[in-house]
Design a protein around this motif. Structure first.
Motif, PDB file in Angstrom:
ATOM      1  N   PRO A   1       0.798  -1.237   0.000  1.00  0.00           N
ATOM      2  CA  PRO A   1       0.000   0.000   0.000  1.00  0.00           C
ATOM      3  C   PRO A   1       0.835   1.294   0.000  1.00  0.00           C
ATOM      4  CG  PRO A   1      -0.832  -1.545   1.622  1.00  0.00           C
ATOM      5  CD  PRO A   1       0.472  -2.085   1.146  1.00  0.00           C
TER       6      PRO A   1
ATOM      7  N   LEU B   1       0.830   3.882  -2.831  1.00  0.00           N
ATOM      8  CA  LEU B   1      -0.128   4.990  -2.968  1.00  0.00           C
ATOM      9  C   LEU B   1       0.563   6.341  -2.764  1.00  0.00           C
ATOM     10  CD1 LEU B   1      -3.122   3.326  -1.156  1.00  0.00           C
ATOM     11  CD2 LEU B   1      -3.236   4.282  -3.450  1.00  0.00           C
TER      12      LEU B   1
ATOM     13  N   ALA C   1       0.489   9.481  -5.284  1.00  0.00           N
ATOM     14  CA  ALA C   1       0.106  10.844  -4.874  1.00  0.00           C
ATOM     15  C   ALA C   1       1.193  11.841  -5.267  1.00  0.00           C
ATOM     16  CB  ALA C   1      -0.136  10.882  -3.370  1.00  0.00           C
TER      17      ALA C   1
ATOM     18  N   PHE D   1      -0.423  20.100 -10.405  1.00  0.00           N
ATOM     19  CA  PHE D   1      -0.637  21.358  -9.695  1.00  0.00           C
ATOM     20  C   PHE D   1       0.394  22.418 -10.087  1.00  0.00           C
ATOM     21  CE2 PHE D   1      -2.827  18.075  -7.317  1.00  0.00           C
ATOM     22  CZ  PHE D   1      -4.093  18.626  -7.292  1.00  0.00           C
TER      23      PHE D   1
ATOM     24  N   PHE E   1     -14.718   4.854  -0.105  1.00  0.00           N
ATOM     25  CA  PHE E   1     -13.898   5.864   0.543  1.00  0.00           C
ATOM     26  C   PHE E   1     -13.676   7.106  -0.339  1.00  0.00           C
ATOM     27  CE2 PHE E   1      -9.777   7.716   1.196  1.00  0.00           C
ATOM     28  CZ  PHE E   1      -9.968   8.210   2.473  1.00  0.00           C
TER      29      PHE E   1
ATOM     30  N   LEU F   1     -15.162  10.924   0.005  1.00  0.00           N
ATOM     31  CA  LEU F   1     -14.228  12.042   0.198  1.00  0.00           C
ATOM     32  C   LEU F   1     -14.461  13.128  -0.842  1.00  0.00           C
ATOM     33  CD1 LEU F   1     -11.573  13.046   1.697  1.00  0.00           C
ATOM     34  CD2 LEU F   1     -10.332  12.007  -0.196  1.00  0.00           C
TER      35      LEU F   1
ATOM     36  N   ILE G   1      -8.470  11.574  -8.195  1.00  0.00           N
ATOM     37  CA  ILE G   1      -8.709  12.431  -7.016  1.00  0.00           C
ATOM     38  C   ILE G   1      -8.321  13.878  -7.336  1.00  0.00           C
ATOM     39  CG2 ILE G   1      -8.015  12.892  -4.612  1.00  0.00           C
ATOM     40  CD1 ILE G   1      -7.837   9.932  -4.133  1.00  0.00           C
TER      41      ILE G   1
ATOM     42  N   PHE H   1     -10.797  17.014  -7.209  1.00  0.00           N
ATOM     43  CA  PHE H   1     -10.556  18.245  -6.442  1.00  0.00           C
ATOM     44  C   PHE H   1     -10.728  19.472  -7.338  1.00  0.00           C
ATOM     45  CE2 PHE H   1      -7.561  21.648  -5.468  1.00  0.00           C
ATOM     46  CZ  PHE H   1      -7.997  22.017  -4.200  1.00  0.00           C
TER      47      PHE H   1
ATOM     48  N   PHE I   1      -2.911  23.278  -1.789  1.00  0.00           N
ATOM     49  CA  PHE I   1      -4.034  22.632  -1.089  1.00  0.00           C
ATOM     50  C   PHE I   1      -4.502  21.396  -1.869  1.00  0.00           C
ATOM     51  CE2 PHE I   1      -8.661  22.653   0.205  1.00  0.00           C
ATOM     52  CZ  PHE I   1      -8.428  22.161   1.481  1.00  0.00           C
ATOM     53  N   GLY I   2      -4.579  21.526  -3.191  1.00  0.00           N
ATOM     54  CA  GLY I   2      -5.003  20.395  -4.018  1.00  0.00           C
ATOM     55  C   GLY I   2      -4.048  19.224  -3.895  1.00  0.00           C
ATOM     56  N   TYR I   3      -2.745  19.522  -3.928  1.00  0.00           N
ATOM     57  CA  TYR I   3      -1.721  18.472  -3.793  1.00  0.00           C
ATOM     58  C   TYR I   3      -1.867  17.791  -2.425  1.00  0.00           C
ATOM     59  CZ  TYR I   3       2.897  16.446  -4.906  1.00  0.00           C
ATOM     60  OH  TYR I   3       3.947  15.599  -5.207  1.00  0.00           O
TER      61      TYR I   3
ATOM     62  N   VAL J   1      -4.614  17.582  -0.672  1.00  0.00           N
ATOM     63  CA  VAL J   1      -5.849  16.777  -0.657  1.00  0.00           C
ATOM     64  C   VAL J   1      -5.593  15.406  -1.297  1.00  0.00           C
ATOM     65  CG1 VAL J   1      -8.173  16.570  -1.677  1.00  0.00           C
ATOM     66  CG2 VAL J   1      -7.486  18.686  -0.551  1.00  0.00           C
ATOM     67  N   VAL J   2      -4.830  15.400  -2.417  1.00  0.00           N
ATOM     68  CA  VAL J   2      -4.505  14.129  -3.077  1.00  0.00           C
ATOM     69  C   VAL J   2      -3.724  13.230  -2.108  1.00  0.00           C
ATOM     70  CG1 VAL J   2      -3.241  13.039  -4.981  1.00  0.00           C
ATOM     71  CG2 VAL J   2      -4.541  15.115  -5.397  1.00  0.00           C
ATOM     72  N   PHE J   3      -2.734  13.826  -1.435  1.00  0.00           N
ATOM     73  CA  PHE J   3      -1.939  13.057  -0.463  1.00  0.00           C
ATOM     74  C   PHE J   3      -2.825  12.549   0.669  1.00  0.00           C
ATOM     75  CE2 PHE J   3       2.213  14.193  -2.159  1.00  0.00           C
ATOM     76  CZ  PHE J   3       2.938  13.072  -1.801  1.00  0.00           C
ATOM     77  N   PHE J   4      -3.666  13.439   1.186  1.00  0.00           N
ATOM     78  CA  PHE J   4      -4.539  13.079   2.305  1.00  0.00           C
ATOM     79  C   PHE J   4      -5.407  11.877   1.915  1.00  0.00           C
ATOM     80  CE2 PHE J   4      -8.756  13.519   4.294  1.00  0.00           C
ATOM     81  CZ  PHE J   4      -8.398  13.366   5.625  1.00  0.00           C
ATOM     82  N   GLY J   5      -6.042  11.976   0.747  1.00  0.00           N
ATOM     83  CA  GLY J   5      -6.931  10.902   0.295  1.00  0.00           C
ATOM     84  C   GLY J   5      -6.197   9.585   0.170  1.00  0.00           C
ATOM     85  N   LEU J   6      -5.012   9.623  -0.456  1.00  0.00           N
ATOM     86  CA  LEU J   6      -4.300   8.370  -0.691  1.00  0.00           C
ATOM     87  C   LEU J   6      -3.640   7.835   0.578  1.00  0.00           C
ATOM     88  CD1 LEU J   6      -2.913   8.880  -4.308  1.00  0.00           C
ATOM     89  CD2 LEU J   6      -4.917   7.656  -3.565  1.00  0.00           C
ATOM     90  N   VAL J   7      -3.248   8.734   1.488  1.00  0.00           N
ATOM     91  CA  VAL J   7      -2.666   8.261   2.764  1.00  0.00           C
ATOM     92  C   VAL J   7      -3.744   7.535   3.581  1.00  0.00           C
ATOM     93  CG1 VAL J   7      -1.776   9.028   5.019  1.00  0.00           C
ATOM     94  CG2 VAL J   7      -0.747   9.880   2.926  1.00  0.00           C
ATOM     95  N   ILE J   8      -4.944   8.112   3.617  1.00  0.00           N
ATOM     96  CA  ILE J   8      -6.030   7.455   4.358  1.00  0.00           C
ATOM     97  C   ILE J   8      -6.344   6.096   3.720  1.00  0.00           C
ATOM     98  CG2 ILE J   8      -8.482   7.634   5.023  1.00  0.00           C
ATOM     99  CD1 ILE J   8      -6.957   9.662   6.518  1.00  0.00           C
ATOM    100  N   LEU J   9      -6.338   6.075   2.392  1.00  0.00           N
ATOM    101  CA  LEU J   9      -6.598   4.809   1.685  1.00  0.00           C
ATOM    102  C   LEU J   9      -5.498   3.793   2.009  1.00  0.00           C
ATOM    103  CD1 LEU J   9      -8.658   3.689  -0.308  1.00  0.00           C
ATOM    104  CD2 LEU J   9      -7.235   4.495  -2.171  1.00  0.00           C
ATOM    105  N   MET J  10      -4.271   4.290   2.112  1.00  0.00           N
ATOM    106  CA  MET J  10      -3.139   3.413   2.443  1.00  0.00           C
ATOM    107  C   MET J  10      -3.340   2.798   3.832  1.00  0.00           C
ATOM    108  SD  MET J  10       0.855   4.523   2.618  1.00  0.00           S
ATOM    109  CE  MET J  10       0.829   5.227   4.246  1.00  0.00           C
TER     110      MET J  10
END
Lengths: 406, 138
Positions: A138, A141, A145, A152, A250, A254, A396, A400, B37-39, B41-50
Motif C-alpha cells: 500500500p 499509494l 500521490a 498542480f 472511501f 471524500l 482524485i 478536487f 491545497f489540491g496536492y 488533498v490528493v496526499f490526504f486521500g491516498l494516505v487514508i486509503l493506504m
C-alpha cells in the motif's frame, strides 16, 4: 438547366472554394496537422488506438466546417456547441438542438460532453487492471500521490500565463498522464480546449519512453537504480474483491465529484475479480472498450476545428503539458528516493516515476531502466503498484479541481 | 495546536472558495494556495486509503497465519503420511531442477519460452533460477 449556373453553385458550395477564401488557409494547416498525427499514430505507433481516430476526426472536421462558409453539411458545428454553453442563448444546455441540427460528429460528441465515454473507458481500465501489486504494497499509494505534482505545478504555471482557473485546471490534469481523466475534466471545465489538451495528453503518454528516462537518470544514482526489491506478498482473492468496494466507498465519500470515474473504474475491477461475472468482465475489457475508443477518438478529434485550434493558447498548452509530465515524474522519483532512504535501501526509487498513471507504459519504463542498471532487476510488478495508484491519484486530483472550479 | 491547525485550514478553505467563485480571474497567490491545497488533498486521500489497506492487509495476514498454524498442527497430529509422501514428490523432480512451477492459464510451451527469456535477460543459467509460478495477466 443552365450548366454554368449549376457549376457555379457547385463551386460555391464546395470545400475547395472555402479552402482558398477567408480563413480557409487555417483549415489547410489543420489538414496538414491531421496528416502528421496520422503518420505519428500509424508509422510511429504513438497511442495508435486513439491517435488515429483523433487525427481522422480532425481531418473530417477541417474538411467540412469552414468559418463564414456554408456549415449545413458539416459533421461538427462549433457554433452549436457555443450556443449550448451560452447561458443567454435559447439552446443553452439543449441536447435536443444538437440532435436536431447537428452532424454525425456532433451527435457522437454528446457522449464526451456528458462524460459517458471517459467513464466507460475507466470501466474497461478497471476490468483490465490487476490491483494486486498495490494491495500487496500500500506504500505505493504515496508514489501515486507524489506523481500528481506536475498537475498542480502546471495549473499554477497556466495561471501565470494568463489562463482562467477552469482552463488552468484542465491544462494541469495533462500531468496526470491519464487520457480519459483529462477529457472528462476538460469537457466539464474548458470544453473549448478539449482538442489541444487531448492531443497533448495522448502524445506525451506515447512519448513516455523518451520523456522519463533522462529525468530518471538525472535524479537517481547508479547504485539506487541497481536496487533489487523483495518479492511482494501474495494477495488473496477476498482482498482483491474487497479492494474496489473499499476504494469506491472511501474516495467517492471524500470527493463526490470523482464518482463517475472512480465508480466505473472500481465496478470494472469488481467484475474482473469477483469471479462470477466473467462474461461482463470480458465484454467490458474488449468489445465495449473498443466501441467507446472508436467514438471517443473521432469525436475528440472533431473539436480541433481550425478556428479554435490554431491559436497561441495551443502552443502554451503543449509546453505546459510537457512541463506537467516532467514534474509529475520528478515528484514520483523524489518521494521514491525518500522512501528508499527511509527503508534502508530496500525500495528502488525508479518505481516512483511509474506514479504517473499511463498504465502500463510508465511501469515498463521503470522496469527497462532498472534492468539497464542491473540485468537481474525485475521492477515491473513493483512499479505496477504506483502505476495503478497514479490512476486513483489523478482521479482524485481531477475531482478536487472539479469541486473547486465547476 | 489544534486551534491553530483549524484556523489554517479555515484560511485555506476561504482562499480556495474565493478561487472557485472567481475562476475567471484567479490571482497568482490564490492559484499557489489552491495548487498546494489540491496536492495536499490528493496526499490526504491516498494516505487514508493506504491506512485502510494496511488494516485490511493485516487482518487477512493474521487470518492466513492462523489457517497456516492450524494446518501445521493438523500435520503434526498425523506425521506418518507426509513423511511417506515427501520422497515420492522428490522423485518427480527432473535432475538439476529447483522445484515445481505452478502454471495458471499458461501452456507448457509458453512457460518454457518465458523461462528461457527471463534467464536470457538476467544473463543467468536457467538451472540457477527457481520459478515459483507463471500466471497470465489478462
Amino acid at each position: 438547366m443552365d450548366i454554368l449556373e449549376t457549376l457555379e453553385t457547385l463551386w460555391n458550395g464546395s470545400g475547395f472554394k472555402s479552402l482558398f477564401t477567408g480563413e480557409g488557409w487555417k483549415n489547410l494547416i489543420m489538414i496538414f496537422v491531421s496528416c502528421v498525427l496520422l503518420y505519428l499514430g500509424i508509422k510511429k505507433k504513438f497511442e495508435p488506438l486513439l491517435l488515429v481516430g483523433i487525427a481522422f476526426g480532425c481531418l473530417l472536421v477541417n474538411l467540412s466546417y469552414f468559418v463564414g462558409g456554408d456549415t449545413a453539411d458539416a459533421l461538427y458545428h462549433l457554433d452549436l456547441w457555443d450556443n449550448f454553453l451560452d447561458p443567454n442563448h435559447p439552446d443553452y444546455h439543449s441536447y435536443g438542438a444538437i440532435m436536431a441540427h447537428g452532424g454525425l460528429l456532433d451527435i457522437l460528441y454528446i457522449g464526451v460532453k456528458a462524460g459517458v465515454y471517459p467513464s466507460l473507458i475507466f470501466m474497461g481500465v478497471g476490468a483490465m487492471t490487476d490491483f494486486g501489486p498495490l494491495i500487496a504494497n500500500p506504500k505505493s499509494l504515496l508514489l501515486g500521490a507524489a506523481a500528481q505534482m506536475g498537475v498542480f505545478l502546471a495549473f499554477f504555471g497556466a495561471i501565470c500565463l494568463g489562463f482562467t482557473g477552469q482552463e488552468a485546471a484542465s491544462i494541469g490534469i495533462i500531468g496526470g498522464a491519464d487520457g480519459p481523466t483529462a477529457i472528462f475534466l476538460t469537457t466539464k471545465l474548458a470544453p473549448h480546449l478539449l482538442g489541444a489538451i487531448a492531443i497533448a495528453a495522448y502524445s506525451y503518454m506515447a512519448l513516455i519512453p523518451m520523456i522519463q528516462p533522462p529525468i530518471m537518470k538525472l535524479l537517481t544514482t547508479e547504485k539506487e537504480r541497481q536496487i533489487k526489491m523483495e518479492q511482494a506478498r501474495t494477495v488473496s482473492k477476498t482482498e482483491k474483491i474487497i479492494f474496489p468496494i473499499i476504494v469506491a466507498m472511501f474516495v467517492i465519500l471524500l470527493l463526490p465529484s470523482t464518482a463517475p470515474l472512480i465508480g466505473c473504474l472500481m465496478l470494472g475491477n469488481l467484475w474482473r475479480e469477483c469471479g462470477v461475472t466473467e462474461r461482463l468482465s470480458d465484454t467490458v475489457q474488449n468489445a465495449l472498450m473498443n466501441i467507446v475508443t472508436v467514438f471517443l477518438g473521432i469525436s475528440v478529434g472533431a473539436t480541433t476545428a481550425a478556428s479554435r485550434f490554431l491559436s497561441p493558447e495551443t502552443i502554451k498548452i503543449i509546453v505546459l503539458g510537457l512541463t506537467a509530465f516532467c514534474f509529475s515524474t520528478v515528484g514520483g522519483l523524489l518521494v521514491g528516493k525518500i522512501m528508499c532512504k527511509l527503508s534502508g535501501g530496500k525500495i528502488n526509487p525508479l518505481i516512483g516515476s511509474a506514479g504517473v498513471s499511463a498504465v502500463p507504459m510508465a511501469a515498463r519504463v521503470s522496469q527497462m531502466e532498472g534492468q539497464k542498471a542491473n540485468p537481474k532487476n525485475f521492477l515491473l510488478m513493483h512499479a505496477m503498484g504506483p502505476n495503478v495508484a497514479g490512476v486513483i491519484g489523478s482521479a482524485i486530483a481531477a475531482g478536487f479541481l472539479l469541486a473547486v472550479f465547476k | 495546536m489544534f486551534d491553530k491547525l483549524t484556523l489554517a485550514v479555515e484560511e485555506i478553505t476561504e482562499v480556495t472558495s474565493e478561487a472557485a467563485s472567481k475562476g475567471d480571474e484567479l490571482s497568482i497567490p490564490e492559484a499557489g494556495v489552491t495548487a498546494v491545497f489540491g496536492y495536499a488533498v490528493v496526499f490526504f486521500g491516498l494516505v487514508i486509503l493506504m491506512i485502510v489497506l494496511y488494516c485490511t492487509g493485516a487482518y487477512f495476514k493474521s487470518r492466513d497465519a492462523k489457517a497456516k498454524a492450524a494446518e501445521e498442527a493438523a500435520k503434526k497430529a498425523a506425521p506418518a503420511a507426509p513423511a511417506a509422501a515427501a520422497p515420492a514428490a522428490d522423485q518427480k523432480l527432473a535432475p538439476g531442477s529447483a522445484g515445481h512451477v505452478k502454471l495458471f492459464d499458461v501452456p507448457d510451451k509458453e512457460a518454457a519460452m518465458i523461462m528461457a527469456i527471463v534467464a536470457d535477460k538476467m544473463q543467468t543459467p536457467l538451472n540457477e533460477l527457481h520459478f515459483i509460478s507463471i500466471k497470465e495477466v489478462k
